[in-house]
Write a protein that holds these residues in place. Structure first.
Motif, PDB file in Angstrom:
ATOM      1  N   ASP A 146       0.800  -1.188   0.076  1.00  0.00           N
ATOM      2  CA  ASP A 146      -0.142  -0.076  -0.064  1.00  0.00           C
ATOM      3  C   ASP A 146       0.816   1.250  -0.110  1.00  0.00           C
ATOM      4  O   ASP A 146       0.409   2.226   0.495  1.00  0.00           O
ATOM      5  N   GLU A 147       2.125   1.368  -0.347  1.00  0.00           N
ATOM      6  CA  GLU A 147       2.984   2.350  -0.394  1.00  0.00           C
ATOM      7  C   GLU A 147       3.292   2.719  -2.016  1.00  0.00           C
ATOM      8  O   GLU A 147       3.503   1.511  -2.919  1.00  0.00           O
ATOM      9  N   ILE A 148       3.364   3.916  -2.512  1.00  0.00           N
ATOM     10  CA  ILE A 148       3.780   4.223  -3.937  1.00  0.00           C
ATOM     11  C   ILE A 148       4.953   4.758  -3.886  1.00  0.00           C
ATOM     12  O   ILE A 148       5.138   5.899  -3.304  1.00  0.00           O
ATOM     13  N   HIS A 149       6.115   4.062  -4.442  1.00  0.00           N
ATOM     14  CA  HIS A 149       7.417   4.565  -4.710  1.00  0.00           C
ATOM     15  C   HIS A 149       7.594   4.990  -6.176  1.00  0.00           C
ATOM     16  O   HIS A 149       7.189   4.603  -7.173  1.00  0.00           O
ATOM     17  N   ALA A 150       8.452   6.100  -6.327  1.00  0.00           N
ATOM     18  CA  ALA A 150       9.285   6.536  -7.454  1.00  0.00           C
ATOM     19  C   ALA A 150      10.018   5.687  -7.748  1.00  0.00           C
ATOM     20  O   ALA A 150      10.927   5.016  -7.002  1.00  0.00           O
ATOM     21  N   ALA A 151      10.283   5.165  -9.167  1.00  0.00           N
ATOM     22  CA  ALA A 151      11.228   3.920  -9.303  1.00  0.00           C
ATOM     23  C   ALA A 151      12.800   4.611  -9.143  1.00  0.00           C
ATOM     24  O   ALA A 151      13.504   3.604  -8.807  1.00  0.00           O
ATOM     25  N   ARG A 152      13.014   5.936  -9.334  1.00  0.00           N
ATOM     26  CA  ARG A 152      14.337   6.263  -9.008  1.00  0.00           C
ATOM     27  C   ARG A 152      14.789   5.945  -7.574  1.00  0.00           C
ATOM     28  O   ARG A 152      16.113   6.094  -7.355  1.00  0.00           O
ATOM     29  N   TYR A 153      14.095   6.141  -6.484  1.00  0.00           N
ATOM     30  CA  TYR A 153      14.134   5.970  -5.332  1.00  0.00           C
ATOM     31  C   TYR A 153      14.055   4.718  -4.420  1.00  0.00           C
ATOM     32  O   TYR A 153      14.856   4.463  -3.342  1.00  0.00           O
ATOM     33  N   VAL A 154      13.020   3.973  -5.232  1.00  0.00           N
ATOM     34  CA  VAL A 154      12.904   2.718  -4.597  1.00  0.00           C
ATOM     35  C   VAL A 154      13.989   1.603  -4.288  1.00  0.00           C
ATOM     36  O   VAL A 154      14.574   1.397  -5.185  1.00  0.00           O
ATOM     37  N   ARG A 155      14.079   1.162  -3.058  1.00  0.00           N
ATOM     38  CA  ARG A 155      15.198  -0.071  -2.746  1.00  0.00           C
ATOM     39  C   ARG A 155      14.515  -1.311  -2.165  1.00  0.00           C
ATOM     40  O   ARG A 155      13.368  -1.058  -1.303  1.00  0.00           O
ATOM     41  N   LYS A 156      14.731  -2.457  -2.304  1.00  0.00           N
ATOM     42  CA  LYS A 156      14.420  -3.519  -1.490  1.00  0.00           C
ATOM     43  C   LYS A 156      15.332  -3.708  -0.447  1.00  0.00           C
ATOM     44  O   LYS A 156      16.420  -3.738  -0.565  1.00  0.00           O
ATOM     45  N   CYS A 157      14.778  -3.275   0.671  1.00  0.00           N
ATOM     46  CA  CYS A 157      15.716  -3.093   2.039  1.00  0.00           C
ATOM     47  C   CYS A 157      15.664  -4.425   2.932  1.00  0.00           C
ATOM     48  O   CYS A 157      16.204  -4.214   4.178  1.00  0.00           O
ATOM     49  N   HIS A 158      14.984  -5.329   2.675  1.00  0.00           N
ATOM     50  CA  HIS A 158      14.844  -6.635   3.836  1.00  0.00           C
ATOM     51  C   HIS A 158      14.856  -7.627   2.634  1.00  0.00           C
ATOM     52  O   HIS A 158      14.072  -7.834   1.712  1.00  0.00           O
TER      53      HIS A 158
END
Length: 319
Positions: A146-158
């Motif tokens: 349910d979060e919307i992320h910009a492609a340039r900033y998103v990271r898989k953090c877990h």
């Protein structure tokens, strides 16, 4: 449009592990809320691979297919794929997608045979986001949990949490609240890279670590058309790397990005050998706010599109 990934995976038998098996129609059938909605969804199986096996060419083909369908009148696109590489594939799609129709990438952290499988909820959130008028013109986004992320900033953090995705440098650009997408910020569309790709290119990523003598850098001079360095802090490398990086920068584009994953490379703060000022003076290019993985994607796309050195520098300058 499905490419495979955890949401599409099932097991053939006990103890065999899960592999991509479910198609786009199967995945839509698992979300009953969509069948009664006003969203007209068409299903297309584009690839059937785990995220780790997707390629640059797969994404270029997908961007081309999206352009074809948008020209025929499709209003938006959902890409469901494996989460291993979403932070890279979504950014590449953002660079390649020229249209106004939104592209939303999503996936799952738990496969369909696990308790609490999150694929259906993420697919529903992605559909609601892509059908929202306010999503138009925003390029490629990632919707997870349910979060919307910009492609340039998103990271898989877990590695395994259902809440694995975040945008450390900026936060999400929106949320789904009671099923309604609510955007809180707008990110300018990035420099676009035009298809088709006209050449092959290899871009190694080398990360600076404590006490590394840099011997492996020499191999990159013979086995790459570009190079990305995951540098310390705001853009620093060991002093004994400097001469090799200067040599590399004379024969190919060399980009340095911060290995921290948040913040920006600097341009004028430090002056020691191996500092950001020193690297820029020796012909390297700073990645700004792009992390090393996204810097590699941008450089690789630019090289494959046969963009010249000035064009590469200009593309990175926007970040």
């Amino acid at each position: 449009m499905t490419t495979g990934g955890t949401a599409s995976m099932a097991t053939a038998g006990a103890g065999q592990g899960v592999t991509p098996k479910l198609g786009a129609t199967d995945l839509l059938a698992a979300v009953p809320e969509l069948s009664g909605s006003a969203i007209d969804l068409q299903a297309e199986d584009f690839r059937k691979k785990p995220g780790a096996s997707l390629t640059i060419d797969d994404m270029a083909d997908l961007a081309t297919r999206i352009a074809e369908l948008e020209a025929l009148g499709e209003a938006g696109f959902i890409v469901l794929q494996g989460t291993d590489t979403i932070e890279e594939t979504a950014f590449l799609l953002d660079l390649l997608h020229q249209g106004e129709a939104p592209v939303v990438v999503t996936g799952a952290m738990r496969h369909a045979q696990q308790s609490g499988a999150d694929g259906p909820a993420n697919l529903l959130a992605a559909a609601r986001t892509v059908a929202c008028d306010d999503a138009r013109g925003r390029g490629c986004m990632v919707v997870m949990a349910d979060e919307i992320h910009a492609a340039r900033y998103v990271r898989k953090c877990h590695a395994s949490s259902p809440a694995a995705f975040s945008s450390p440098a900026a936060g999400p650009i929106g949320l789904l609240i009671e099923g309604i997408p609510r955007f809180s910020s707008t990110i300018p569309r990035p420099y676009s890279v035009r298809l088709p790709f006209v050449r092959q290119a290899r871009v190694p990523l080398v990360t600076a670590t404590l006490g590394d003598d840099g011997e492996h850098l020499e191999a990159c001079l013979d086995h790459g058309e570009g190079l990305v360095v995951g540098a310390f802090g705001v853009g620093h490398v060991p002093e004994n790397w400097v001469s090799t990086l200067e040599k590399a920068a004379r024969q190919m584009p060399v980009v340095f990005a911060s290995r921290t994953g948040s913040g920006s490379t600097a341009t004028a703060t430090y002056g020691f050998a191996g500092s950001e000022r020193d690297l820029l003076k020796r012909g390297l290019i700073g990645a700004g706010r792009l992390d090393p993985f996204k810097a590699r994607i941008l450089l690789l796309a630019l090289l494959r599109a046969d963009v010249d050195r000035d064009g590469i520098a200009a593309a990175f300058a926007q970040f």
